[in-house]
Design an enzyme around this catalytic site. Structure first.
Site, PDB file in Angstrom:
ATOM      1  N   HIS A 558     -10.427  46.807 -34.491  1.00 34.22           N
ATOM      2  CA  HIS A 558      -9.399  47.122 -35.486  1.00 34.22           C
ATOM      3  C   HIS A 558      -9.787  46.633 -36.883  1.00 34.22           C
ATOM      4  CE1 HIS A 558      -4.914  46.723 -36.822  1.00 34.22           C
ATOM      5  NE2 HIS A 558      -5.499  47.764 -37.369  1.00 34.22           N
ATOM      6  N   HIS A 563     -10.465  48.609 -41.094  1.00 31.66           N
ATOM      7  CA  HIS A 563     -10.005  48.042 -42.366  1.00 31.66           C
ATOM      8  C   HIS A 563     -11.160  47.550 -43.231  1.00 31.66           C
ATOM      9  CE1 HIS A 563      -5.567  47.736 -41.689  1.00 31.66           C
ATOM     10  NE2 HIS A 563      -5.954  47.879 -40.433  1.00 31.66           N
ATOM     11  N   HIS A 750      -8.789  54.513 -36.325  1.00 39.83           N
ATOM     12  CA  HIS A 750      -7.734  53.552 -36.620  1.00 39.83           C
ATOM     13  C   HIS A 750      -6.463  53.853 -35.842  1.00 39.83           C
ATOM     14  CE1 HIS A 750      -4.373  51.809 -39.021  1.00 39.83           C
ATOM     15  NE2 HIS A 750      -5.159  50.751 -38.919  1.00 39.83           N
ATOM     16  N   ASN A 754      -4.525  51.152 -33.371  1.00 40.07           N
ATOM     17  CA  ASN A 754      -3.440  50.500 -34.093  1.00 40.07           C
ATOM     18  C   ASN A 754      -2.052  50.850 -33.577  1.00 40.07           C
ATOM     19  OD1 ASN A 754      -2.529  48.909 -36.635  1.00 40.07           O
ATOM     20  ND2 ASN A 754      -1.388  50.824 -36.766  1.00 40.07           N
ATOM     21  N   ILE A 900      -1.852  50.898 -42.626  1.00 40.26           N
ATOM     22  CA  ILE A 900      -1.040  49.792 -42.131  1.00 40.26           C
ATOM     23  C   ILE A 900      -1.903  48.954 -41.208  1.00 40.26           C
ATOM     24  CG2 ILE A 900      -0.153  51.134 -40.198  1.00 40.26           C
ATOM     25  CD1 ILE A 900       1.677  48.313 -42.073  1.00 40.26           C
TER      26      ILE A 900
END
Length: 900
Positions: A558, A563, A750, A754, A900
């Site tokens: 993740h 990110h 993602h 997520n 997010i």
């Protein structure tokens, strides 16, 4: 014939005769009058363009000049803008109301994309003040009327100056031209001229490669990039909130040695700890540790990267992330024994059925409306969690071996299961430091557990053995983590056997502790039990193995791979690709909000003493662990889905198979749905790239494109710049591969790791984030053995996270799993620049159709009970890659970006 310059009297007489050619300024213009729009009155500047000298020839040409006088037309422009919530409450608003009444809200300048055919020079700009003509709530519309030469040509850009005292969010501008309307999509915050008088540049929705840019726009294209690179920045030091500078820095702001020396952390980025780069903030270094950056105030990101504040007063999960550190003490105060384990499983279930009393004045906590139940006529409110879908479907599934195995293919972390290709299993670490490298999982153990179905040799040959391998990665951290309070760690290997129905069956778990100065290596293999003791040991071993997977998922699958690794692509794109570049416009929706959510993560999630460190097993070594993985395992050329599957042995290339790949495990929900999404993205990107680059030579000579990719490799991911696997942009296929990989990481990758976090981790016994006590068979005391034999459930509960850790993780996962109301999903709405190009828009419509087909296929697969990894009694459907979702925690929906 030209003559020499005339005497002064003749010059005066000639000038007077010529003066009638030029209109006199209007006497009606009065800047004091209110309720009128003031026209800017500027003297024309002919410097460098022409020089008028009075002569007999000039006089003779008077009639001809009159005939050639350019006709002027009136062109209306309408600007749509929005006020942010805080801006609408500003004390400066009355001053801006006066500015609006005077009709001087915005100064707008039109720039032609064409040269003047008479002078063969750039057309001069046309400008006017925009006056507010309509507003509702925070939505506003402004009107301006331009006095434009009829032959002004195509409007290629606008420049805007904000006359207000507050910043303004400009959404778009529409020009009503005789040939039709032209739209400029802005979606940007414009700073007041009192703070920054520089006029903001916005280009039309037409995309241009650098070499095809109209001559009058080339300078503006360069100027805008220089601004974003910070080259035109006058101030030094920390970046201000309104600035739009994109630059790089190392992760030196996650530690806080100024606050507490125990919160000091090594810098991530550089030779010692290779890491991707983050957005530079310009903050001062710490006094106690100059290598670290001070954590004072807001964490800067370029203004347009911030979360939207134009969506009403909804306090979304994105906005509350920064407030979590102040929320958690309120939760802790409501718990009777926050650092103790839950006393029994009923107390865990009460989190969903009964809730926890919290005071009505509990600060920011009641602003999480989904979790806080307001109880009328009661002194307290309730912190009550919604049951996650796993619990609703089958409250006992988490403890079953089939569900444990199924989640490696269709759960929260489908990125780590890998094919076993060598036997015996063996560590690659130094045995002098870490002990015997040979695994204790033997042929006999495996053949006993697969019950004579086949030999180990046959299982290897037929690709039937798979593994979650966290042995070599975790072994160097075991002794360090064990020195931390209230936590323990092992290195682990978990072996699975693939059945004929495409389901996995757990075979063995090996837990290892390396030697230290006082003790030798300890290692033991656990298998599914057939008596009470072995069953409980197996469940405890599973708890440790799942906790390892949960930590790896959060920090690597993740945080690091989506990110963290996305941020350099975004910084480089804004620094090197013009906003009118077609590749920038293709990638831009995949960049939305990523830099802001990463800044919030550095503020309260991955920082020293933050949620990750306090609730996940790596503790203060969390980012150090992710740095090790980045250094040893991360490769851009394996971040695309097909390459990832092949590298793990989960697929092989096969031109005759769908998607060109044959899966090793046919019922692999993540891969089956993901490959359809990958193909849809790749076909859309292929059509776009080939439209703008019909010839490979256009790619190699595109200076902006080459500068972007060079900066990604050499600066953004500079610690790995010398790796041989970096793609080189020479052909259309090279560019298609790079862009598709970035788009996939931001969207499909993602979404897969997520948006199922609360669904699978919201009931923490299914995904414990840490383990707090050792296995009861690792050098136990008499009391530990007695407790295990008499109260094994109590030992399991003590192994789980504490009440404080569990509730904090549950709140965090709920927020991270939530789609906000302003989410932008793949294929939902096209970018304005795509709509303006018929070829690109047609390609987008085909992309949208393929995504709609994917949704239908996913729905069909989820009711096919022969696909046991996604359908069946009490089985959670695999919907994480369904493109569209409603707001909230839905377990589906693929946004364009890591938002997010």
């Amino acid at each position: 014939m030209f003559c020499k310059e005339s005497p002064s009297l003749q010059t005066l007489s000639t000038a007077q005769s010529l003066s009638s050619l030029f209109p006199k300024p209007s006497a009606l213009i009065n800047p004091i009058l209110t309720g009128r729009r003031d026209k800017p009155c500027r003297r024309q500047n002919f410097r460098g363009r022409c020089r008028i000298t009075a002569s007999q020839f000039n006089i003779a040409q008077k009639g001809k000049l009159l005939k050639e006088k350019v006709k002027r037309i009136k062109v209306k422009g309408f600007i749509t803008a929005e006020e942010g919530l805080l801006e609408s409450l500003s004390w400066l608003r009355p001053l801006d109301v006066i500015t609006d009444i005077r009709g001087r809200s915005l100064l707008v300048e039109l720039i032609s994309a064409e040269t003047d055919t008479r002078t063969v020079m750039e057309e001069g700009p046309v400008e006017d003040y925009a006056q507010r003509v309509w507003f509702e709530s925070r939505n506003e519309k402004y009107e301006c009327v331009f006095d434009m030469p009829e032959d002004f040509g195509t409007v290629g850009a606008i420049r805007v100056q904000n006359q207000h005292h507050r910043e303004m969010f400009i959404k778009e501008m529409k020009l009503e031209l005789p040939s039709g309307s032209v739209t400029f999509t802005c979606n940007s915050w414009v700073t007041p001229k009192s703070i920054d008088p520089t006029k903001r540049i916005f280009f039309s929705n037409k995309s241009y490669l650098p070499s095809a840019t109209p001559e009058p726009l080339k300078k503006l294209r360069k100027e805008e990039l220089e601004t974003l690179q910070g080259n035109n920045r006058e101030r030094v030091g920390e970046f201000a909130k309104h600035e739009r500078v994109y630059d790089y820095d190392v992760y030196n702001d996650v530690g806080d040695p100024e606050k507490d020396e125990r919160l000091a952390r090594p810098v991530m980025g550089g030779l010692s700890h290779p890491y991707p780069r983050r957005c530079k903030t310009g903050r001062k270094p710490c006094e106690k540790d100059p290598s670290s950056e001070k954590r004072e105030g807001e964490f800067y990101v370029p203004r347009d990267e911030e979360f939207s504040s134009t969506k009403g007063t909804a306090f979304t999960g994105k906005a509350i992330l920064a407030a979590l550190p102040s929320v958690f003490p309120q939760i802790e105060a409501a718990l009777l024994d926050p650092n103790l384990p839950f006393p029994h499983f009923k107390s865990i279930e009460d989190l969903y059925e009964v809730g926890i009393d919290i005071p009505k004045d509990a600060g920011l906590l009641p602003m999480i409306p989904k979790l806080i139940k307001v109880v009328a006529e009661a002194q307290d409110n309730l912190l009550q969690f919604d049951p996650p879908i796993l619990l609703n479907k089958d409250r006992f599934s988490w403890i079953r071996d089939d569900e444990f195995a199924r989640q490696t293919l269709a759960g929260l972390n489908p990125y780590c299961i890998q094919l076993v290709t060598e036997w015996p299993l063996k560590s690659k670490l130094d045995p002098a430091v870490y002990g015997d490298p040979k695994s204790l999982i033997t042929w006999d153990i495996v053949e006993k557990e697969i019950r004579g179905v086949m030999s180990v040799d046959e299982a290897l040959k037929n690709k039937r053995l798979f593994m979650l391998d966290y042995h070599d990665l975790l072994l160097p951290y075991v002794n360090k983590v064990r020195e931390l309070d209230d936590t323990t760690l092992y290195a682990s290997r978990t072996l699975f056997f693939l059945s004929d129905d495409s389901t996995l069956r757990p075979v063995a778990i090996e837990l290892t502790r390396p030697p230290d100065v006082n003790r030798p290596q300890w290692s033991q293999v656990f298998t599914p039990g057939y008596d009470a003791t072995s069953c409980w040991l197996w469940n405890l071993a599973k708890t440790h193995a799942v906790a390892h997977d949960a930590g790896y998922h959060q920090l690597i699958s993740h945080w690091l791979r989506t990110h963290c690794c996305m941020e350099p692509y975004i910084i480089a794109a804004n620094r090197q690709l013009s906003a009118m570049h077609p590749i920038y416009r293709l990638l831009h929706p995949h960049f939305r909000y990523t830099m802001e959510i990463n800044a919030r993560a550095r503020q309260s999630l991955v920082n020293a003493g933050g949620i990750i460190e306090t609730c996940f097993w790596p503790g203060k070594y969390s980012l150090e662990l992710s740095s090790d993985v980045y250094a040893k395992l991360w490769r851009f050329d394996r971040e695309g889905l097909p390459a990832d599957l092949i590298s793990r042995g989960l697929a092989v290339e096969d031109e005759t198979a769908e998607h060109g790949l044959r899966l090793t495990i046919p019922d692999y929900p993540f891969a089956n749905d993901g490959l359809m999404l990958w193909d849809a993205l790749k076909e859309w990107i292929t059509e776009s790239v080939k439209h703008y680059y019909p010839d490979a030579a256009l790619i190699t000579c595109d200076d902006e494109l080459q500068a972007w990719w060079s900066e990604v490799r050499n600066i953004g991911h500079g610690d790995k710049k010398d790796e041989p696997w970096w793609p080189v942009l020479r052909t259309q296929d090279d560019l298609i591969g790079v862009v598709t990989t970035i788009a996939w990481v931001a969207s499909g990758h993602h979404a897969a790791v997520n948006f199922g976090q609360y669904g699978y981790g919201g009931y923490f016994p299914n995904r414990p984030t840490t383990t707090r006590i050792r296995m009861p068979v690792e050098e136990p005391t008499e009391e530990e053995l007695k407790e295990f034999y008499e109260e094994p459930e109590k030992v399991l509960l003590k192994t789980f996270p504490s009440q404080k850790q569990a509730t904090q993780v549950m709140v965090t996962l709920d927020l991270l799993s939530t789609h906000s109301p302003d989410e932008e999903y793949l294929g939902e709405e096209p970018e304005a620049s795509w709509v303006d190009d018929p070829v690109i828009f047609a390609a987008y419509e085909r992309f949208k159709g393929r995504l709609k087909h994917l949704e239908e296929v996913i729905d069909e697969r989820n009711v096919n009970v022969s696909l046991k990894n996604r359908a069946g009694a009490g089985v959670v459907k695999y919907e994480l890659l369904k493109p569209i979702s409603q707001p909230g925690v839905t377990g589906m929906g693929v946004p364009y970006s890591v938002s997010i």
